[in-house]
Design an enzyme around this catalytic site. Structure first.
Site, PDB file in Angstrom:
ATOM      1  N   TYR A 120      13.496  -4.457 -11.884  1.00  0.00           N
ATOM      2  CA  TYR A 120      14.516  -3.482 -11.490  1.00  0.00           C
ATOM      3  C   TYR A 120      15.706  -3.503 -12.448  1.00  0.00           C
ATOM      4  O   TYR A 120      16.367  -2.493 -12.630  1.00  0.00           O
ATOM      5  CB  TYR A 120      15.028  -3.787 -10.081  1.00  0.00           C
ATOM      6  CG  TYR A 120      14.275  -3.098  -8.980  1.00  0.00           C
ATOM      7  CD1 TYR A 120      12.900  -3.256  -8.847  1.00  0.00           C
ATOM      8  CD2 TYR A 120      14.943  -2.306  -8.052  1.00  0.00           C
ATOM      9  CE1 TYR A 120      12.220  -2.643  -7.810  1.00  0.00           C
ATOM     10  CE2 TYR A 120      14.264  -1.686  -7.014  1.00  0.00           C
ATOM     11  CZ  TYR A 120      12.909  -1.854  -6.898  1.00  0.00           C
ATOM     12  OH  TYR A 120      12.248  -1.238  -5.876  1.00  0.00           O
TER      13      TYR A 120
ATOM     14  N   LYS B 105       1.783 -12.528  -9.354  1.00  0.00           N
ATOM     15  CA  LYS B 105       0.606 -12.034 -10.074  1.00  0.00           C
ATOM     16  C   LYS B 105       0.398 -12.970 -11.258  1.00  0.00           C
ATOM     17  O   LYS B 105       0.333 -12.561 -12.430  1.00  0.00           O
ATOM     18  CB  LYS B 105       0.855 -10.570 -10.497  1.00  0.00           C
ATOM     19  CG  LYS B 105      -0.358  -9.866 -11.051  1.00  0.00           C
ATOM     20  CD  LYS B 105      -1.441  -9.545 -10.021  1.00  0.00           C
ATOM     21  CE  LYS B 105      -2.674  -8.979 -10.706  1.00  0.00           C
ATOM     22  NZ  LYS B 105      -3.847  -8.853  -9.786  1.00  0.00           N
TER      23      LYS B 105
ATOM     24  N   ASP C 278      -1.974  -8.427  -4.988  1.00  0.00           N
ATOM     25  CA  ASP C 278      -2.995  -7.482  -4.507  1.00  0.00           C
ATOM     26  C   ASP C 278      -3.676  -8.027  -3.253  1.00  0.00           C
ATOM     27  O   ASP C 278      -3.871  -7.320  -2.257  1.00  0.00           O
ATOM     28  CB  ASP C 278      -4.017  -7.153  -5.618  1.00  0.00           C
ATOM     29  CG  ASP C 278      -4.576  -8.387  -6.325  1.00  0.00           C
ATOM     30  OD1 ASP C 278      -4.055  -9.507  -6.117  1.00  0.00           O
ATOM     31  OD2 ASP C 278      -5.555  -8.235  -7.096  1.00  0.00           O
TER      32      ASP C 278
ATOM     33  N   ASP D 248       9.535  -4.918  -2.706  1.00  0.00           N
ATOM     34  CA  ASP D 248       9.781  -3.521  -2.339  1.00  0.00           C
ATOM     35  C   ASP D 248       8.526  -2.936  -1.710  1.00  0.00           C
ATOM     36  O   ASP D 248       8.562  -2.309  -0.654  1.00  0.00           O
ATOM     37  CB  ASP D 248      10.184  -2.731  -3.591  1.00  0.00           C
ATOM     38  CG  ASP D 248      10.439  -1.264  -3.279  1.00  0.00           C
ATOM     39  OD1 ASP D 248      11.149  -0.994  -2.291  1.00  0.00           O
ATOM     40  OD2 ASP D 248       9.922  -0.401  -4.011  1.00  0.00           O
TER      41      ASP D 248
ATOM     42  N   ASP E 114       7.494  -2.450   2.690  1.00  0.00           N
ATOM     43  CA  ASP E 114       7.168  -1.172   3.343  1.00  0.00           C
ATOM     44  C   ASP E 114       5.861  -1.290   4.129  1.00  0.00           C
ATOM     45  O   ASP E 114       5.744  -0.777   5.237  1.00  0.00           O
ATOM     46  CB  ASP E 114       7.042  -0.041   2.311  1.00  0.00           C
ATOM     47  CG  ASP E 114       8.341   0.750   2.153  1.00  0.00           C
ATOM     48  OD1 ASP E 114       9.419   0.172   2.407  1.00  0.00           O
ATOM     49  OD2 ASP E 114       8.281   1.941   1.774  1.00  0.00           O
TER      50      ASP E 114
HETATM   51  C1  IPM Z   1      14.530  -0.439  -0.760  1.00  0.00           C
HETATM   52  C2  IPM Z   1      14.534   0.905  -1.431  1.00  0.00           C
HETATM   53  C3  IPM Z   1      15.341   0.780  -2.715  1.00  0.00           C
HETATM   54  C4  IPM Z   1      14.613  -0.216  -3.594  1.00  0.00           C
HETATM   55  C5  IPM Z   1      15.585   2.111  -3.435  1.00  0.00           C
HETATM   56  C6  IPM Z   1      16.258   3.127  -2.544  1.00  0.00           C
HETATM   57  C7  IPM Z   1      16.390   1.921  -4.687  1.00  0.00           C
HETATM   58  O1  IPM Z   1      13.240   1.358  -1.639  1.00  0.00           O
HETATM   59  O2  IPM Z   1      15.625  -0.948  -0.438  1.00  0.00           O
HETATM   60  O3  IPM Z   1      13.450  -0.973  -0.546  1.00  0.00           O
HETATM   61  O4  IPM Z   1      13.662   0.149  -4.298  1.00  0.00           O
HETATM   62  O5  IPM Z   1      15.005  -1.384  -3.587  1.00  0.00           O
HETATM   63 MG    MG Z   2      11.744   0.142  -0.730  1.00  0.00          MG
END
Ligand code: IPM
Ligand code: MG
Length: 360
Positions: A142, A192, A224, A248, A252
Site C-alpha cells: 500500500y 506467501k 491462497d 484487506d 472482507d
Molecule cells: C479497507 C478499505 C481501504 C483499504 C480502502 C478504502 C482504501 O478497503 O479499509 O479495507 O484498502 O484499506
Molecule cells: Mg478493504
C-alpha cells in the site's frame, strides 16, 4: 482528570447517519459512568474534498493528532471516483492511517446467534464464529516505493513495491501474539512465503517473535490456502496475523462469513493504543440519506474505542450488551432482516434509539 478527547469524523455516504445514531450512545455511557469527555468534529474523504479541496485537510490533521480516540463513519462515493489518485477520498483514509502511525488493524469477525442464517455458509460452519484478523496497516504494498505508471519501451507499465522491514513486522506480530494470548491462544500468520521474499522475511520474523510467547500456538498458512480455509472451516481460526494487502482481502471474506458486514467494527491502533475506529462496511451511497443504513457496526466501533483506547471495558460491555438485546428483541435494519419470524424492520434512527433505550 483530563476529559477524554474524542474526534468524530462522519465521512461520506451513510457515514453521517450512522454517526448520528452512535454519538448519543457514547455520550450516554460516558455520562452514566461520570467520565468527562469532549467530542470534536472533522471532515475526511469526499466531504473534505468538497469543502477544502483535499481528502485529508490540515484542519482535520490537527484535530486528529490532538485526539485520543477517533470515531470514523465511511468514505468514498461515485461522485469522486474519477478524481486523480492523490485527490481520491480513499487517499484521505490512507493518509490519516499513515500520519497517525495506525499500524495495527483489528478486524473481528464474530457472529450473533440471531444472525447465523444470514451467513452464506451453513449454520453449523459459522455458529459461534469468533475470529480476529490483525492486519498490518501502514506498510507493505500500500505504501511501498517505487510505485508508478510509466512509459517503458513504447508501452505503459504499472508497478508497486511490497516491502516490509523487520521492525514493522515485529511490532504488528507482537500486537497479534498479545491478542492471541488474551483469547484462544492460537495465532495463524498468513503469507506467501513460497513465492515472495517479503513474505519469507515476514515468516522468519514472526517465528523469532514466537519465542517470546510460549503460551501462544503459532501456525503459518499461505494466503491462497487461508482464503480457502476461511470459507471451508472458518472456526479453525482464532487470531489471524497478516500484511496490509492480504488482510484487506481476507477481512472482507471473513466479514461475509458473518452474513452481516453491517455489524462489524474495527480498530486501527498506534504504539500507544491511540486509535481510529470504524465500521468495516463502506459508504453505501445507494442508500445514503434514506434512514436505511445499519448503525450497529459504528456503535460497536465506539465500544471498541472505549475498550482499547480508554480502558473502559465495563462501558464497552454495556454497549455490546445493548446491541445484543436489541437484536434479541427482533429489531433489524434491512441488511440483516428476513431471517426470523417476529422481526421488526426499522430504520437507522429507530435502531439507534433502541440501543440507547437498552442501555438503561
Ligand atoms: C479497507 C478499505 C481501504 C483499504 C480502502 C478504502 C482504501 O478497503 O479499509 O479495507 O484498502 O484499506
Ligand atoms: Mg478493504
Amino acid at each position: 482528570m483530563k476529559p477524554l478527547n474524542i474526534l468524530s469524523i462522519p465521512g461520506d455516504g451513510i457515514g453521517p447517519e450512522i454517526m448520528e445514531a452512535t454519538l448519543p450512545v457514547v455520550e450516554k455511557v460516558l455520562t452514566d459512568a461520570g467520565v468527562s469527555y469532549e467530542i470534536a468534529h472533522a471532515k475526511l474523504g469526499g466531504q473534505a474534498l468538497d469543502e477544502y479541496g483535499f481528502p485529508y485537510p490540515d484542519e482535520t490533521k490537527a484535530l486528529a493528532q490532538a485526539a485520543d480516540g477517533i470515531l470514523f463513519g465511511a468514505i468514498g462515493g461515485p461522485k469522486w471516483d474519477k478524481m486523480p489518485r492523490h485527490l481520491r477520498p480513499e487517499t484521505g483514509l490512507l493518509a490519516i492511517r499513515e500520519d497517525l502511525g495506525l499500524f495495527a488493524n483489528f478486524r473481528p469477525a464474530t457472529i450473533y446467534p440471531e444472525l447465523v442464517s444470514a451467513s452464506s455458509l451453513k449454520p453449523e460452519l459459522v455458529s459461534g464464529l469468533d475470529i480476529l484478523i490483525v492486519r498490518e496497516l501502514t506498510g507493505g504494498i500500500y505504501f511501498g516505493k517505487p510505485r508508478a505508471i510509466e512509459e517503458r519501451e513504447g508501452e505503459r507499465v504499472g508497478f508497486n513495491t511490497m516491502i516490509y522491514s523487520e521492525s514493522e513486522i515485529r511490532r504488528v506480530a507482537q500486537v497479534a501474539f498479545d491478542a492471541a494470548s488474551k483469547r484462544g491462544g492460537k495465532l495463524c500468520s498468513v503469507d506467501k512465503a513460497n513465492v515472495l521474499e517479503v513474505s519469507q522475511l515476514w515468516r522468519d520474523v514472526v517465528e523469532e517473535e514466537a519465542k517470546n510467547w510460549p503460551n501462544v500456538e503459532l501456525t503459518h498458512m499461505y494466503v491462497d490456502n487461508a482464503a480457502m480455509q476461511l470459507v471451508r472451516a472458518p472456526k479453525q481460526f482464532d487470531v489471524v496475523l497478516t500484511s496490509n494487502l492480504f488482510g484487506d482481502i481476507l477481512s472482507d471474506a471473513a466479514a461475509m462469513l458473518t452474513g452481516s458486514i453491517g455489524m462489524l467494527p474495527s480498530a486501527s491502533l498506534d504504539v500507544n493504543n491511540k486509535g481510529l475506529y470504524e465500521p468495516v462496511h463502506g459508504s453505501a451511497p445507494d442508500i445514503a440519506g434514506e434512514d436505511k443504513a445499519n448503525p450497529l457496526a459504528c456503535i460497536l466501533s465506539a465500544a471498541m474505542m472505549l475498550r482499547y483506547t480508554f480502558n473502559l471495558s465495563e462501558q464497552a460491555d454495556k454497549i455490546e450488551n445493548a446491541v445484543s438485546k436489541v437484536l434479541a428483541a427482533g429489531y433489524r435494519t434491512g441488511d440483516i432482516a428476513g431471517q426470523e419470524v417476529g422481526e421488526k424492520l426499522v430504520g437507522t434512527r429507530e435502531i439507534g434509539q433502541q440501543v440507547l433505550a437498552a442501555l438503561s
